[in-house]
Design an enzyme around this catalytic site. Structure first.
Site, mmCIF file in Angstrom:
data_model
loop_
_atom_site.group_PDB
_atom_site.id
_atom_site.type_symbol
_atom_site.label_atom_id
_atom_site.label_comp_id
_atom_site.label_asym_id
_atom_site.label_seq_id
_atom_site.Cartn_x
_atom_site.Cartn_y
_atom_site.Cartn_z
ATOM 1 N N TYR A 288 9.097 -19.154 18.555
ATOM 2 C CA TYR A 288 10.140 -18.401 17.842
ATOM 3 C C TYR A 288 11.376 -18.145 18.696
ATOM 4 O O TYR A 288 12.405 -17.703 18.175
ATOM 5 C CB TYR A 288 9.594 -17.042 17.378
ATOM 6 C CG TYR A 288 8.505 -17.143 16.345
ATOM 7 C CD1 TYR A 288 8.786 -17.595 15.053
ATOM 8 C CD2 TYR A 288 7.191 -16.792 16.649
ATOM 9 C CE1 TYR A 288 7.781 -17.691 14.102
ATOM 10 C CE2 TYR A 288 6.184 -16.883 15.698
ATOM 11 C CZ TYR A 288 6.487 -17.333 14.430
ATOM 12 O OH TYR A 288 5.495 -17.427 13.485
ATOM 13 N N HIS B 285 16.092 -15.708 13.792
ATOM 14 C CA HIS B 285 15.573 -14.341 13.664
ATOM 15 C C HIS B 285 15.533 -13.618 15.010
ATOM 16 O O HIS B 285 15.376 -12.395 15.055
ATOM 17 C CB HIS B 285 14.161 -14.396 13.060
ATOM 18 C CG HIS B 285 13.887 -13.360 12.012
ATOM 19 N ND1 HIS B 285 14.864 -12.575 11.422
ATOM 20 C CD2 HIS B 285 12.715 -12.967 11.427
ATOM 21 C CE1 HIS B 285 14.309 -11.754 10.533
ATOM 22 N NE2 HIS B 285 13.012 -11.971 10.525
ATOM 23 N N TYR C 25 5.286 -8.660 16.133
ATOM 24 C CA TYR C 25 6.037 -9.474 15.179
ATOM 25 C C TYR C 25 7.096 -8.605 14.517
ATOM 26 O O TYR C 25 7.018 -7.372 14.527
ATOM 27 C CB TYR C 25 5.098 -10.125 14.162
ATOM 28 C CG TYR C 25 4.385 -11.307 14.780
ATOM 29 C CD1 TYR C 25 5.056 -12.519 14.960
ATOM 30 C CD2 TYR C 25 3.083 -11.196 15.244
ATOM 31 C CE1 TYR C 25 4.430 -13.596 15.576
ATOM 32 C CE2 TYR C 25 2.443 -12.261 15.857
ATOM 33 C CZ TYR C 25 3.129 -13.456 16.021
ATOM 34 O OH TYR C 25 2.517 -14.513 16.646
ATOM 35 N N ASN D 53 7.969 -7.602 11.636
ATOM 36 C CA ASN D 53 7.684 -6.563 10.641
ATOM 37 C C ASN D 53 6.944 -5.357 11.219
ATOM 38 O O ASN D 53 6.684 -4.395 10.507
ATOM 39 C CB ASN D 53 6.904 -7.146 9.450
ATOM 40 C CG ASN D 53 5.557 -7.714 9.857
ATOM 41 O OD1 ASN D 53 5.309 -7.965 11.028
ATOM 42 N ND2 ASN D 53 4.688 -7.914 8.891
#
Length: 198
Positions: free
Chosen positions: A18, A23, A69, A71
Site C-alpha cells: 500500500y 490512499h 488499516y 478504517n
C-alpha cells in the site's frame, strides 16, 4: 509557539503493497515532515503506529502514522491523544482527498468525514468531536462512486504523482509557516498554490 498544533497524523494503510497508493498521501506527508525536521519515525506499539517528536519553539509536536488499516486509524490517534492529553483542536490530520485534483492541498478545520474511513474512525473515537484540523491532499476522483475503492488503492500515474509531490512540498512549507506564524497565514500560502503539469 503561535501554532496550537501538538499532534500531526498522516493517514494510510500499512505494508509495502500500500505504501505507494493514493490512499497513503497523508502518510507520505508525515514521512517527509519527519525528514524535514531530521527525526526518525519509530514503531510504538502502545500507540498502534510509528511516532516521532519534533520541537517547535521549545514545544513538543508529536508525529504519528497509524499502523492500523485506514478504517481503524482512530485507535492509534485516540491512544496517543489521550496519553499526551491532546485535544482535537490541537490535532492536524493529513489525508488523501478525492474532491481536490492532484496538485492542490488545503487546510480545513472541522466538518464531516466525506466518506473517508480514516476520518470517520477518528471522529468516532474522539467522542464524535470533529473539530480537528485537516490537511486535504488532492488525489482527484475516478468519476463514479463505484470506482473509488480501487482508485485509492492503486498508484497514481507519474504525471499525477508529480503534481501530488509538488503539493506535498508546498504543504511542508505551509506547515513551517503554521509553526512560525499561524494557521491563517499557512492557509493563505497553501490555498494560493496549484501545481502545474510539466
Amino acid at each position: 509557539m503561535t501554532s496550537q498544533i501538538k499532534l500531526i497524523v498522516g493517514l494510510g494503510n500499512p505494508g509495502p503493497e500500500y505504501a505507494k497508493t493514493r490512499h497513503n498521501a497523508g502518510a507520505w506527508y508525515v514521512e517527509q515532515l519527519a525528514r524535514w525536521h531530521n527525526v526518525s519515525l519509530r514503531e510504538e506499539p502502545k500507540f498502534f503506529g510509528h511516532t516521532a517528536r519534533i520541537q517547535v519553539d521549545g514545544q513538543d509536536v508529536r508525529l504519528l502514522i497509524p499502523n492500523t488499516y485506514m478504517n481503524l486509524s482512530g485507535k492509534a490517534v485516540a491512544a496517543l491523544a489521550r496519553f499526551y492529553q491532546i485535544e482535537p483542536e490541537a490535532m492536524l490530520v493529513a489525508h488523501d482527498e478525492l474532491d481536490l485534483p492532484p496538485g492542490i492541498a488545503k487546510f480545513k478545520q472541522g466538518g464531516g468525514h466525506g466518506g473517508h474511513n480514516g476520518l470517520k474512525d477518528i471522529i468516532a473515537r474522539m467522542g464524535n468531536n470533529n473539530n480537528f484540523f485537516r490537511l486535504r491532499l488532492g488525489i482527484g476522483h475516478p468519476g463514479t462512486k463505484e470506482l473509488v475503492a480501487g482508485f485509492v488503492l492503486t498508484k497514481a500515474p507519474s504525471s499525477e504523482q508529480s503534481l501530488i509531490d509538488a503539493a506535498l512540498d508546498e504543504s511542508l512549507r505551509a506547515t513551517d509557516i503554521l509553526f512560525k506564524q499561524d494557521m491563517t497565514k499557512a492557509m493563505n500560502r497553501l490555498h494560493s498554490f496549484k501545481a502545474e503539469k510539466v
